[in-house]
Enzyme design. Structure first.
Site, PDB file in Angstrom:
ATOM      1  N   LYS A  40       0.841  -1.216   0.000  1.00  0.00           N
ATOM      2  CA  LYS A  40       0.000   0.000   0.000  1.00  0.00           C
ATOM      3  C   LYS A  40       0.867   1.254   0.000  1.00  0.00           C
ATOM      4  O   LYS A  40       0.554   2.229  -0.677  1.00  0.00           O
ATOM      5  CB  LYS A  40      -0.928   0.039   1.225  1.00  0.00           C
ATOM      6  CG  LYS A  40      -1.919  -1.100   1.274  1.00  0.00           C
ATOM      7  CD  LYS A  40      -3.106  -0.853   0.379  1.00  0.00           C
ATOM      8  CE  LYS A  40      -4.070  -2.014   0.485  1.00  0.00           C
ATOM      9  NZ  LYS A  40      -5.028  -2.124  -0.577  1.00  0.00           N
ATOM     10  N   LYS A  72      -5.966 -15.608 -12.652  1.00  0.00           N
ATOM     11  CA  LYS A  72      -6.947 -15.540 -11.573  1.00  0.00           C
ATOM     12  C   LYS A  72      -8.079 -14.566 -11.849  1.00  0.00           C
ATOM     13  O   LYS A  72      -7.839 -13.440 -12.280  1.00  0.00           O
ATOM     14  CB  LYS A  72      -6.216 -15.139 -10.292  1.00  0.00           C
ATOM     15  CG  LYS A  72      -7.061 -15.298  -9.068  1.00  0.00           C
ATOM     16  CD  LYS A  72      -6.343 -14.902  -7.798  1.00  0.00           C
ATOM     17  CE  LYS A  72      -7.376 -14.732  -6.696  1.00  0.00           C
ATOM     18  NZ  LYS A  72      -7.098 -13.727  -5.740  1.00  0.00           N
ATOM     19  N   LYS A  95     -11.635  -8.871  -9.114  1.00  0.00           N
ATOM     20  CA  LYS A  95     -12.302  -7.630  -9.551  1.00  0.00           C
ATOM     21  C   LYS A  95     -11.308  -6.537  -9.913  1.00  0.00           C
ATOM     22  O   LYS A  95     -11.628  -5.621 -10.640  1.00  0.00           O
ATOM     23  CB  LYS A  95     -13.317  -7.138  -8.547  1.00  0.00           C
ATOM     24  CG  LYS A  95     -12.857  -7.117  -7.119  1.00  0.00           C
ATOM     25  CD  LYS A  95     -14.047  -6.850  -6.211  1.00  0.00           C
ATOM     26  CE  LYS A  95     -13.772  -7.298  -4.787  1.00  0.00           C
ATOM     27  NZ  LYS A  95     -14.000  -8.713  -4.541  1.00  0.00           N
TER      28      LYS A  95
HETATM   29  P1  ADP Z   1     -10.764 -10.052  -5.516  1.00  0.00           P
HETATM   30  O1  ADP Z   1      -9.506 -10.732  -5.948  1.00  0.00           O
HETATM   31  O2  ADP Z   1     -11.791 -10.081  -6.570  1.00  0.00           O
HETATM   32  O3  ADP Z   1     -10.537  -8.677  -4.926  1.00  0.00           O
HETATM   33  P2  ADP Z   1     -11.058 -10.811  -2.796  1.00  0.00           P
HETATM   34  O4  ADP Z   1      -9.602 -10.586  -2.573  1.00  0.00           O
HETATM   35  O5  ADP Z   1     -12.020  -9.841  -2.232  1.00  0.00           O
HETATM   36  O6  ADP Z   1     -11.330 -10.956  -4.359  1.00  0.00           O
HETATM   37  O7  ADP Z   1     -11.397 -12.272  -2.305  1.00  0.00           O
HETATM   38  C1  ADP Z   1     -12.410 -12.644  -1.422  1.00  0.00           C
HETATM   39  C2  ADP Z   1     -12.359 -14.153  -1.276  1.00  0.00           C
HETATM   40  O8  ADP Z   1     -12.555 -14.799  -2.531  1.00  0.00           O
HETATM   41  C3  ADP Z   1     -11.014 -14.665  -0.761  1.00  0.00           C
HETATM   42  O9  ADP Z   1     -11.264 -15.741   0.130  1.00  0.00           O
HETATM   43  C4  ADP Z   1     -10.303 -15.151  -1.993  1.00  0.00           C
HETATM   44  O10 ADP Z   1      -9.363 -16.176  -1.711  1.00  0.00           O
HETATM   45  C5  ADP Z   1     -11.458 -15.658  -2.849  1.00  0.00           C
HETATM   46  N1  ADP Z   1     -11.152 -15.527  -4.270  1.00  0.00           N
HETATM   47  C6  ADP Z   1     -11.073 -14.368  -4.973  1.00  0.00           C
HETATM   48  N2  ADP Z   1     -10.788 -14.599  -6.271  1.00  0.00           N
HETATM   49  C7  ADP Z   1     -10.678 -15.939  -6.409  1.00  0.00           C
HETATM   50  C8  ADP Z   1     -10.406 -16.808  -7.525  1.00  0.00           C
HETATM   51  N3  ADP Z   1     -10.186 -16.341  -8.744  1.00  0.00           N
HETATM   52  N4  ADP Z   1     -10.375 -18.138  -7.297  1.00  0.00           N
HETATM   53  C9  ADP Z   1     -10.581 -18.634  -6.059  1.00  0.00           C
HETATM   54  N5  ADP Z   1     -10.854 -17.880  -4.983  1.00  0.00           N
HETATM   55  C10 ADP Z   1     -10.903 -16.544  -5.140  1.00  0.00           C
END
Ligand code: ADP
Ligand code: TRP
Length: 332
Positions: free
Chosen positions: A112, A195, A198
């Protein structure tokens, strides 16, 4: 007594297939077997200074989407973090024994600092303390989080052990990562880059609230190549990702059909994507309908939030009362 499982959900963006298969599905299994606490981490979200007009809407949207995805307020305690201000008191206590040096060494903090040098606030530095307070306020045993949260969890363990040591009492359980064994799946994104997420760029993620047209458009634009050049070739990453996504949402015979077509070089990516889009739409449609239904049912959402707040408050106030006594606060 059942062991306690807890996880926090950041109210940023909408729920996508990665979150669903990677996190929510695990939560759904856990809520049947553990005493689960799932909460929306709206205090945490203040590190990015959201506009007051946006905050409530975002929290509501995430609550609605997690409910639609299958979190059950009758089974788990589902609450909004800011409905349980005891968390903030514990955060303050823990901060008194959290050291700047160790907080500065946390990778997510360092990232950050690099990415947003203009907003390195104390909330960011003490993010791990707030997260530890979330965990310890319910004396949680297991935390189902992804790899990126391991270091924060490590800090929570340190703070729990430190508290116990300082006061010479075995009070807080030392929280462990929930080990899913081989059950953790990674959902690939549509841009060929591994992966779904968002923040990975426009078009990479499919959301549970997304309409058919937009899903078709995104899937048809997914990254592919000019096709196999010899039989039984190893698939390049972007193609393998598309197959992996198909394995998650489509029937095994569908995957097999396109796999064979790839191996004998007759594959048409356009056809594969059309099929993939239809299978994603089939999966997403009931969720989207439920999201829309719930979003219009303010009475129900209010009831869920109130019920969660009550249950979370009951457990949190018990902990805070005990912690105050351990620390030495006494009432006159
Ligand atoms: P993002 O990557 O979209 O910001 P987050 O970091 O908010 O998602 O993730 C929230 C939850 O969803 C976490 O437990 C994370 O491990 C899971 N998660 C996010 N993206 C994936 C993915 N592509 N495959 C598997 N699990 C995921
Ligand atoms: N930091 C977590 C994330 O970014 C969210 C979170 C906040 C959390 N408090 C928590 C997760 C407590 C587990 C336990 O995803």
């Amino acid at each position: 007594m059942k062991e306690i499982v807890l996880s926090g959900i950041r109210p940023t963006g909408n729920l996508h297939l990665g979150n669903y298969y990677g996190a929510v599905q695990n939560f759904i299994k856990l809520q049947d077997n553990y005493n689960c606490y799932f909460f929306i981490a709206d205090y945490h979200s203040l590190t990015t200074h959201p506009h007051p007009d946006d905050l409530h809407g975002r929290v509501k949207q995430i609550l609605v989407e997690y409910l639609a995805a299958g979190l059950d307020p009758e089974k788990a305690t589902l609450y909004i973090q800011s409905d349980v201000p005891e968390v903030v008191e514990l955060y303050l206590f823990l901060n008194m024994n959290a050291y700047i040096g160790e907080l500065e060494r946390v990778t997510t903090f360092k990232e950050k600092v690099r990415k947003q040098p203009d907003n390195v606030n104390a909330g960011l530095l003490t993010y791990p303390t707030l997260m530890a307070a979330d965990i310890l306020i319910h004396k949680s045993n297991y935390i189902p989080v992804g790899k990126d949260q391991e270091q924060n969890l490590e800090k929570a363990r340190d703070f729990a052990e430190r508290f116990n040591r300082i006061y010479g009492i075995d009070y807080f359980p030392v929280p462990q990562a929930f080990n899913f064994g081989n059950d953790l799946i990674k959902v690939p994104g549509l841009d060929g880059s591994g992966k779904m997420g968002k923040s990975e760029g426009e078009g990479n993620a499919i959301f549970l609230c997304e309409d058919d047209k937009s899903i078709r458009k995104k899937v048809m634009r997914a990254v592919t190549d000019s096709g196999p050049t010899e039989p039984n070739q190893t698939k390049p990453e972007a193609i393998q990702n598309l197959f992996n996504l198909m394995k998650i949402v489509s029937k095994p015979e569908t995957v097999q059909f396109f796999d064979e077509a790839y191996n004998n070089m007759s594959i048409r990516y356009g056809d594969m994507k059309k099929q993939l889009a239809e299978d994603i739409i089939q999966m997403v449609t009931p969720f989207r309908e439920r999201i829309n239904e719930l979003a219009n049912n303010d009475e129900y959402i209010k009831k869920v939030a109130r019920m969660g707040a009550e249950k979370a408050h009951e457990s949190a106030s018990k902990t805070i009362k005990e912690v105050r006594e351990i620390i030495g606060f006494r009432s006159f």
